[in-house]
Every structure is written in structure tokens, then in C-alpha cells.
Write a protein that holds these residues in place. Structure first.
Motif, PDB file in Angstrom:
ATOM      1  N   ARG A  51      48.625  41.552  52.246  1.00  0.00           N
ATOM      2  CA  ARG A  51      48.966  41.741  50.836  1.00  0.00           C
ATOM      3  C   ARG A  51      47.718  41.974  49.997  1.00  0.00           C
ATOM      4  N   ALA A  52      46.677  41.209  50.302  1.00  0.00           N
ATOM      5  CA  ALA A  52      45.427  41.396  49.567  1.00  0.00           C
ATOM      6  C   ALA A  52      44.924  42.825  49.750  1.00  0.00           C
ATOM      7  N   ALA A  53      45.019  43.319  50.988  1.00  0.00           N
ATOM      8  CA  ALA A  53      44.550  44.676  51.258  1.00  0.00           C
ATOM      9  C   ALA A  53      45.418  45.701  50.541  1.00  0.00           C
ATOM     10  N   GLN A  54      46.722  45.416  50.443  1.00  0.00           N
ATOM     11  CA  GLN A  54      47.606  46.330  49.717  1.00  0.00           C
ATOM     12  C   GLN A  54      47.220  46.403  48.249  1.00  0.00           C
ATOM     13  N   ASP A  83      44.344  45.851  47.122  1.00  0.00           N
ATOM     14  CA  ASP A  83      43.084  46.591  47.084  1.00  0.00           C
ATOM     15  C   ASP A  83      43.314  48.085  47.262  1.00  0.00           C
TER      16      ASP A  83
END
Lengths: 293, 370
Positions: free
Chosen positions: A186-189, A191
Motif C-alpha cells: 500500500r505504501a508503494a501504491q 508512492d
């Protein structure tokens, strides 16, 4: 004094120790004996083997059987040795292992991080692939290979092994990624990373142990496979397992046991190397998740 | 920077409705804290705002823009996760620059932005370490740094302090508050810790079972709770909710509360039309522990202090105060005495009720009677 268990372990006694070592040494010998027989007899002349004592070390070491097995002995109708078949196996194994590992990783990624309705049903169906006996798929697979024009080619064998391995590789990666924190995805999404960027930049770099496990598993299975090789290979695409069988089971002439032993070791060598090189990663991969980082 | 609005927002997982029509609004530069017990839907609401969960119906606006259907990366938000969610394979620098790299920002600009947040959060000397090599507090800072470099319209925090030890939590709380003052960016912050909510928020939204129970300033939520749930949830120790009977007394109204061993105390109640409807029936009398004190400790600025004798059963010294437990309305009620107040256990002692702080609830609907 505060660790009674440890005290006990230290005081276990000399006798117990000797007993333990005796048993262990016995088992080491027991397990290494076949290897010893193979190696020592592959270095003997045929006369010496016929002389009897199978367990004795070679009196006169000769590498001729190895040379024979590798490049000169008669397999099928031609005297080529195992060399071309060894190459066939390499050409078949490498793409089959890489493809099935990559696809398994993608499957595991999708099934854990991009869940969709019916995902469990599909996973169940893929699990079933792990339990289907080889024999059941032989005839449908032969039909499909025929329709695709891949019958009797290495490409066909690569496809068969990739498809058959997918059940296992998917299982490995799904279970590994199920424990992978979704918050990272989710963090990468947030980002801005897309589907493949998340996979390549976030998941794959953390998948080392499970990739090694999968590669060892697939390499061993595909390399050692006999049934698919015997069923679907053609004259120029025979893998080494089938060639070894042709060598050992040929009914003409004298049985050259020393050449057979050397050939069998040659056929087993790659899997042995893979285990020795990456065995410790294998254990580490199987233990992954047991200790949380 | 932007305001944030949700309108009649609902979210269902299958047949389970997790959010049941949430209307919320936070002004540009505000600090909204979503608070509630586990499973109340507060994290789901945050994920809906972030775009990580698809809403079932309703509307979310960031600034003037309806973000329905937009990918999380396009909503101009940044999120700090409970587990920090630092990419384990990248250094701190890589973690902070990952988003910029994806968006194709040039190297020099990335370096400048990294240096800037490293300075704000004092993580300059950690930039080349991997997350595994950091302590909890340091990871927390890096996670905030990753959010800061985006310069988003809205920051989303999902229980960011719950993995830290008690002391560090207080420090980081102060730090977040300072950061908010410095940046002035709108923040939405999820926590189950009501102290965190009261200290940080410019606006608190109390959620329970998928409903928004009350939204207001910390002062409103604390002193003017909309219902018994909010009254009970906010504040520690929580508000005393005492069963009582509303009666007519002379020209006004009064409540009668049963005390120790058949004794009763009577306190005046506000005479409003709403209260009148409950005359002769039960009402719940809500009063915070700090509004029930020893007479010397009573708030001298309050115009309505009522002192009654109550039976003190237990005292709990807590350093700065001493909590005295007294049975009222069939329940143990907590009164907050001065630390050096002399308390004799097992005897009646005068307790001063600050009636300006008293609130009343309908025991059936649990709503406030005003």
C-alpha cells in the motif's frame, strides 16, 4: 546453577557421547556407501569389477569409463556418449525452471496482494496440480503438444515442465507472500508504483530465500524427470535421464558397469552441485517466517 | 494544502457494513483525529480516504476535487502506517526517494528534498542505513520523512505511535504536533488512544460501530458529549455515568441518586423543556471525576458547587491526585481528590459536585438530554 537443563546436557556422560557418535558414524557410512560404490567402481577397469569385491577401492585408477560415458559410448544407434543429452537437459531445465519460478512468483503476488473474487477457488485448483499424477496428464498433454506443433521438441518439454511446476511454485510463493506485510504494498501504491513496479521493486528483492527454494525444487524435479522426457522427447531432444536409461538398458554386447556408474554420476551431478551451492539458502528459506525480523 | 470532506460515505465488505454514512469535514490546515475502539471502522475510513479501499457509496473531496475512483498516488496524499511499512530492501535514502523516483523527479531535486526532510526530522546520519538497523523511534521518523517529501495536500496517519514505548510515544506526539504547526498541512490521524486524540486534534471524530458518534473540537467532545458512548470513551478515568431519578423539587427539578446502604443524595438539575419530559423517570447523570472533588479542591470559579456526603469505600493515590471510589446509583463512581486530601475509608465524607460540568442522558436512547 540457575540453568539445570544446561547442567544436565554437560553432564550427559562420556558413555552417552560415545554412543551418539557411534550411531551417527554408522549412519554416515550407511548413507555414503552407495556413493562410494558408484565412484570407486566408475574408476575401475571392467576386468577388476568382474573380479568380484564391489566395495574394494580401485587397484588401478582409470578415467577411461568417464571418458566413455561422456563422449564415446553407444546410446541408441549412435556412439555419442551422454554429452548431447546432457546439453539437452540443460537447455530444457534452465528456461523451464526460470519460467515456472517467475510465473509462480507472479501468481503468488496476485493471489495475496490483488485478491479477486474466486481467488481461493483458483488457488485450490492450482494446488490440485501438485497432486495430479504424471500419468494422468500424458495423453491430453500429448494432444496439446501435437496441436501446438511442439511434439518431440525441447520447446515442448519446457512447456510441459513449466505448466506442471506451476502448481508447486505458486504454492511456495503464495504462502511466502501471504506473510509479506500488505502495508508495504500500500505504501508503494501511494508512492505511485504500478503493478509491476511493486512486484519488481518491493516484493522480488525480499523474495531471495523462497526463490532459492523454488529453483532447487524445480531444478531437481525437472532434471530428474524421466516420464515426460521418455513420452514427449524426440530423437534430438532426449534428456539425460532417458539417455542414461538407454545406455544402461541396452541389451547388446557386454554390460560395461564402470561406464554405467560413471554415466549415472554424470546424470546426478548437476542436482548435487545445486544442493551444495545453495543448500544453506534452502534451509534458510524453509525457516523463513519462523523468526520474525 | 486543502480541506477534506466526506459525504454520506458507506463501505461494506460483502454483507458487513463497516461504515454507515459518514459525514465529516475538516478545514484546510486542520488536524482531524478519528478515534474509537477497535473495529469501529476508523482505519477503514482512513483507507477509503487514501484510496486503498473502494468506497461503496458516498463522496470524498480533497480540496474542491472529488477523488472518487482516483488511484492513491493521484489523490495528493501521503500516509504513515502503523507498522511504518518501510521498504526493507532499501536504505533510508531509498525509502524517502522511492516515490520521487517513480514520479521521475530528477536526481538533484531528489537530493535536495531528502536533505530538507532529513534536516526537519534530524535523520541526516541515518540515510544510508537499512530499516532493520533502526530503532522504533527512528523508523517512525523515516516513515514521516517519506510522507513529508511529497508535500501532499493531506497527511494520513494510521495509529503511528501504537508500536512505540510509552515514553517515546509522548515525545513523538509532541513532535507530530510541532510538525503540524510548522507545515500547516491538513492531517487526518487515526488512533484508539483518547489522550492522543485530545492532545493533538483541532477536531475529533468519535466513531463506534460504523457510525460517527460526534465530531467537534476536543473541548466539545470532552465537555459536551453527544451521547453516553462519547462520554464514556473520552477521558481517563472516564466519566461517571450514574443512574438517577428525575423529580420535581419546589420550582425546579432535581435528581435523586441512591448511595451507600439505602442513603440517598439529591442534586439540582437544569430545568429545560427537554428535561421536563423525563420527570418521574430515570435519567443518567454524567459527571467527570474532576468535577467531583473534596470541598477544598472544588473549582472556586464555578457558580454551582453542591456538596453532599458520600460514603468513601476505596482510595487510589495516583501521585498528583487521589481517586476516591464511592457507590452512587449502584455503581462505583470515581471522585478526584487533591493528593493531600485526608480520606477516611469506610466513612461518609463531603464531596463537592461541580454542577456546571454535569450532563444528562436518556438511559434508553443513550442520547444527551439538553
Amino acid at each position: 546453577m540457575s540453568h539445570p537443563a544446561q547442567e544436565n546436557a554437560i553432564n550427559a556422560g562420556r558413555l552417552t557421547r560415545i554412543l551418539i557418535y557411534t550411531v551417527l558414524i554408522f549412519f554416515v557410512i550407511y548413507y555414503l556407501l552407495p556413493l562410494w560404490v558408484m565412484v570407486s567402481n566408475s574408476l575401475k577397469t571392467l576386468d577388476e569389477i568382474r573380479g568380484g569385491d564391489m566395495l574394494a577401492p580401485p587397484a588401478d585408477i582409470t578415467f577411461e569409463p568417464w571418458r566413455q560415458a561422456w563422449s564415446q559410448t553407444q546410446i541408441g544407434v549412435e556412439a555419442t556418449g551422454l554429452k548431447p543429452y546432457f546439453l539437452n537437459s540443460i537447455i530444457m531445465v534452465v528456461p523451464a525452471v526460470l519460467l515456472s519460478t517467475l510465473l509462480g512468483a507472479l501468481n503468488g503476488y496476485v493471489m495475496t496482494k490483488w485478491e479477486f473474487p474466486g481467488v481461493n477457488l483458483i488457488f485450490g485448483a492450482m494446488l490440485l496440480a501438485c497432486f495430479i499424477p504424471f500419468q494422468i496428464v500424458l495423453i491430453p498433454m500429448a494432444r496439446i503438444l501435437g496441436m501446438l506443433g511442439l511434439a518431440g521438441t525441447l520447446g515442448g518439454l519446457i512447456m510441459v515442465h513449466t505448466v506442471y511446476g506451476l502448481g508447486f511454485t505458486t504454492l511456495f510463493f503464495r504462502n511466502y507472500y501471504a506473510a509479506f506485510p500488505t502495508e508495504l504494498v500500500r505504501a508503494a501504491q501511494i508512492d505511485g508504483a504500478g503493478f509491476f513496479q511493486v512486484f519488481r521493486r518491493i516484493l522480488l528483492p525480499s523474495s531471495g530465500p523462497i526463490i532459492v527454494v523454488t529453483i532447487i525444487w524445480q531444478f531437481t524435479n525437472v532434471w530428474n524427470d524421466f516420464l515426460f522426457g521418455a513420452s514427449f522427447s524426440g530423437y534430438s531432444s532426449t534428456p539425460i535421464t532417458v539417455a542414461l536409461n538407454n545406455l544402461v538398458n541396452s541389451s547388446t554386447g557386454v554390460k560395461e558397469y564402470n561406464v554405467h556408474f560413471a554415466g549415472a554420476i554424470l546424470a546426478a551431478l548437476p542436482t548435487l552441485v545445486v544442493y551444495i551451492v545453495s543448500g544453506r539458502y534452502f534451509v534458510r528459506g524453509l525457516m523463513a517466517g519462523a523468526v520474525k525480523g | 494544502m486543502a480541506s477534506l470532506t466526506t459525504k454520506n460515505l458507506t463501505k461494506s465488505f460483502g454483507t458487513v457494513e463497516v461504515l454507515k454514512g459518514i459525514d465529516l469535514e475538516i478545514d484546510d490546515g486542520g488536524f482531524l483525529v478519528l478515534v474509537g475502539p477497535s473495529g469501529c471502522g476508523k482505519s477503514t475510513l482512513l483507507n477509503c480516504i487514501a484510496g486503498l479501499e473502494k468506497t461503496t457509496s458516498g463522496e470524498i473531496r480533497i480540496g474542491e476535487r472529488n477523488v472518487e475512483g482516483l488511484h492513491p498516488s493521484q489523490r495528493d496524499i501521503a500516509m504513515v502506517f502503523q507498522s511504518y511499512a518501510l521498504y526493507p530492501n532499501m536504505t533510508v535514502r531509498g525509502n524517502i526517494s522511492f516515490g520521487m523516483e517513480i514520479r521521475g523527479i530528477d536526481k538533484a531535486e531528489q537530493e535536495r528534498a531528502i536533505a530538507e526532510v532529513a534536516e526537519i526530522l534530524q535523520i541526516g546520519d541515518l540515510l544510508d542505513r537499512k530499516p532493520m538497523q533502526l530503532s522504533g523511534g527512528q523508523r517512525q521518523r523515516v516513515a514521516m520523512g517519506r510522507a513529508l517529501v511529497r508535500h501532499p495536500q493531506v497527511f494520513l496517519f494510521d495509529e503511528p505511535l501504537s508500536n512505540l514505548d510509552a515514553k517515546l510515544r509522548v515525545d513523538m506526539r509532541t513532535e507530530i504536533k510541532r510538525l503540524h504547526h510548522r507545515l500547516g498541512t491538513t492531517i487526518v490521524y487515526v488512533t484508539h488512544d483518547q489522550i492522543e486524540a485530545l492532545t493533538l486534534a483541532s477536531k475529533i471524530a468519535v466513531l463506534e460501530a460504523g457510525y460517527l458518534q460526534q465530531a467537534g473540537t476536543p473541548d466539545e467532545v470532552y465537555n459536551d458529549p453527544a451521547n453516553m458512548f462519547v462520554a464514556d470513551f473520552m477521558g481517563s478515568p472516564s466519566m461517571n455515568l450514574i443512574e438517577s431519578t428525575l423529580v420535581e423539587a419546589g420550582t425546579g427539578l432535581a435528581i435523586v441518586i441512591s448511595g451507600h446502604g439505602g442513603s440517598e443524595i439529591t442534586l439540582p438539575a437544569p430545568d429545560t423543556p427537554e428535561m421536563r419530559k423525563h420527570v418521574g423517570g430515570p435519567v443518567v447523570f454524567g459527571i467527570r471525576p474532576e468535577a467531583m472533588t473534596d470541598p477544598d479542591g472544588a473549582d472556586r470559579t464555578s457558580p454551582r458547587i453542591e456538596t453532599r456526603d458520600c460514603f468513601i469505600e476505596v482510595s487510589q493515590p495516583a501521585g498528583s491526585d487521589t481517586f476516591a471510589l464511592t457507590p452512587l446509583g449502584g455503581k462505583e463512581c470515581i471522585a478526584r481528590f487533591r493528593a493531600d486530601a485526608r480520606i477516611e475509608l469506610g466513612a461518609f465524607a463531603p464531596v463537592s459536585f461541580n454542577m456546571t460540568k454535569a450532563v444528562f442522558f436518556d438511559p434508553i436512547t443513550t442520547d444527551r438530554i439538553r
